[in-house]
Design a protein around this motif. Structure first.
Motif: not given
Length: 572
Positions: A202-203, A221-226, A256-257
């Motif tokens: 997840f950069l 890396d560009v996805m919705d974190p959901q 990101r944290r």
């Protein structure tokens, strides 16, 4: 009358470091049915006897961050790791892997793996049968492969998104409700079959060297974190598995944290954050450890995987693309042939843009040109007198900028040149020991199987033993082996591994502590042992006398025995 031996193997008279952190002791170890049956004085003979007098007998190394997913198809021992006492490895890290896969998509997956982890496409193409589609079918395939080490694997999210949404489509939009339901189903299916959880990077789109074959970001890396959160919910519902996420150490603060913490909160399971790097920035190193402490105090089971060894980085510009975090360097990587690369660095337009956009902070500190040493400048090169010097030193002497000197060397040599950078980790061992002692840091991060043309990190455990217990005496063997084996095994959920106790699986390394080293120390050895005769760089082990996996001897003095007793590991 046939005499039936009570033990298949007896290891005699070794100095046992059992992985618990307790004091060493001299004892025999009797092995039966792949497990340790007795530790103590054993008068009975074994079918095989190993004289370990004067040698260290320790648990095999557990390496939770590798990319041997492809290499297993031509190297069952996962070298260099197998040479250095590693007996169990985790596959599917960073969201990269080979299942699930739709028919016809195999080339795309191999190109992803080549560009992100520098696993040669030709080697994969020659050896991988692609007889699977689902993740359970992939696990069945892994079970059937001959293995000289134990393997476990995550479900890689880039493969999951590619399968459910499509690799390119997943970079453009979030998943629909139906697609998220399908991803949950696939994770449940994978866990039922033996997956250890899931992994992803997840950069973001910028500052990221993990790019797709076309230089665009990877889907996760560009996805919705959901997309990851709904999978974390699956692990909570099941009460098993772990999550591996790479956000890199400079990005540990902020959003990101928060993603790492939310994953731990939603899943209730261990989350392995990548990456804490020993020795490059003590302030950041301690910030990460402080964050881990505070998160765990709030009940979040967060670990950090540590880059805890001295890894020289050989930079062969023809094959290197770890500088793709900077857009201008992505153009260099996208030019695939030598001729195209030479034409690019001779282009006035590219040179002007390179010199105007490159600065010391363009790349991460570990990849900055300011840290590059010119090792080889090509045949009859005008830069030969500058070999062994840092690029800024050369630039000062020539009255050029670092960017200009770098491009000049590439042009002058026709890309037949080599750079290196300083070793990661401080030579005094203080920072490496500080990170390794932290109870929630998982040492290693070999990346074994990846980056084959600028150095396999499978020697990491040997380097840590030499640095911390012999060169600097920063740690005892007892405490170091507890970290190298038992801590990693416990975090991953590998039952009955990582310790030398009665009932545990007999994964064992036996070595001479006084002579242990890896050679050649510098540079890497170039070996032409990839399928089709291609080459890679390795460091071999010296002083490791025997390696046993599930009670069978797999290595004797660094030579494979032909035994392949490795198992597919599941977790609890």
């Amino acid at each position: 009358m046939e005499i039936v031996m009570q033990y298949s193997v007896v290891v005699r008279g070794g100095t046992v470091i059992d992985g618990t952190g307790g004091d060493r002791f001299v004892a025999d170890i009797g092995i039966s049915d792949g497990r340790i049956a007795k530790i103590g004085d054993i008068p009975e003979r074994g079918t095989r006897e190993i004289d370990a007098t004067g040698l260290i007998v320790a648990p095999g190394v557990v390496d939770l961050h590798t990319h041997y997913d492809a290499q297993l198809h031509w190297d069952p021992y996962c070298t260099a790791s197998g040479w250095h006492g590693t007996t169990s490895v985790m596959l599917g890290n960073c969201g990269f892997g080979f299942a699930p896969v739709r028919p016809g998509d195999s080339d795309r997956y191999m190109l992803m793996m080549e560009n992100t982890e520098q696993v040669p496409y030709d080697a994969m193409k020659r050896t991988m049968p692609w007889t699977w589609e689902t993740f359970p079918e992939w696990l069945d395939h892994l079970r059937q492969l001959p293995k000289g080490v134990n393997v476990a694997t995550y479900l890689p999210m880039n493969a999951l998104l590619s399968y459910v949404i499509g690799a390119d489509e997943a970079k453009k939009r979030a998943a629909t409700d139906a697609e998220r339901a399908e991803m949950r189903r696939i994770l449940n299916e994978a866990m039922d079959a033996g997956a250890c959880g899931f992994s992803f990077s997840f950069l973001g789109a910028e500052g990221n060297s993990h790019v797709d074959y076309d230089q665009t970001p990877m889907p996760t890396d560009v996805m919705d974190p959901q997309e990851a959160y709904i999978l974390a919910d699956v692990l909570r519902e099941r009460g098993e598995g772990a999550i591996q996420i790479i956000v890199e150490f400079p990005n540990v603060a902020g959003a990101r944290r928060d993603v790492v913490e939310e994953l731990a909160h939603r899943s209730g399971r261990p989350v392995f954050h990548n990456i804490i790097v020993a020795g490059t920035d003590l302030e950041v190193q301690r910030e990460v450890m402080d964050w881990i402490d505070k998160a765990n105090a709030r009940g979040l089971d967060i670990w950090s995987q540590g880059f805890t060894f001295r890894k020289p980085l050989d930079i062969d510009p023809l094959n290197y693309n770890n500088w793709d975090s900077a857009p201008i360097f992505r153009e260099l990587s996208a030019a695939h042939s030598r001729e195209d690369k030479i034409a690019l660095v001779r282009s006035a337009d590219f040179r002007n843009r390179f010199e105007s956009t490159y600065g010391p902070d363009t790349l991460s500190s570990r990849r900055s040109l300011e840290r590059f040493i010119l090792m080889h400048s090509g045949p009859a090169s005008r830069f030969e007198p500058f070999e062994g010097k840092y690029l800024p030193e050369i630039a000062d002497e020539l009255g050029r900028t670092v960017a200009q000197v770098f491009l000049d060397i590439l042009d002058d040599s026709g890309f037949d040149c080599m750079f290196s950078n300083p070793l990661t980790g401080l030579d005094d061992g203080v920072s490496v020991a500080e990170v390794t002692r932290h109870p929630k840091v998982l040492p290693g991060l070999s990346d074994g199987g990846a980056h084959s043309k600028h150095g396999n990190g499978g020697f990491w455990s040997t380097d840590m033993i030499v640095l911390l217990t012999r060169e600097t005496n920063q740690m005892s063997l007892e405490h170091l082996h507890a970290a190298l084996s038992a801590r990693n095994a416990r975090a991953a959920g590998f039952i009955d591994r990582g310790m030398l106790k009665v009932g545990c699986y007999a994964d064992i390394m036996i070595y001479d502590h006084a002579t242990l080293h890896y050679e050649p120390q510098l540079p890497y050895e170039r070996v032409f042992d990839l399928p089709g005769g291609d080459w890679r760089k390795v460091k071999r082990a010296v002083g490791i006398r025997f390696v046993l996996v599930n009670g069978e001897v797999t290595m004797v003095d660094g030579v494979e025995t032909g035994a392949t007793p490795g198992l597919l590991l599941t977790v609890s």
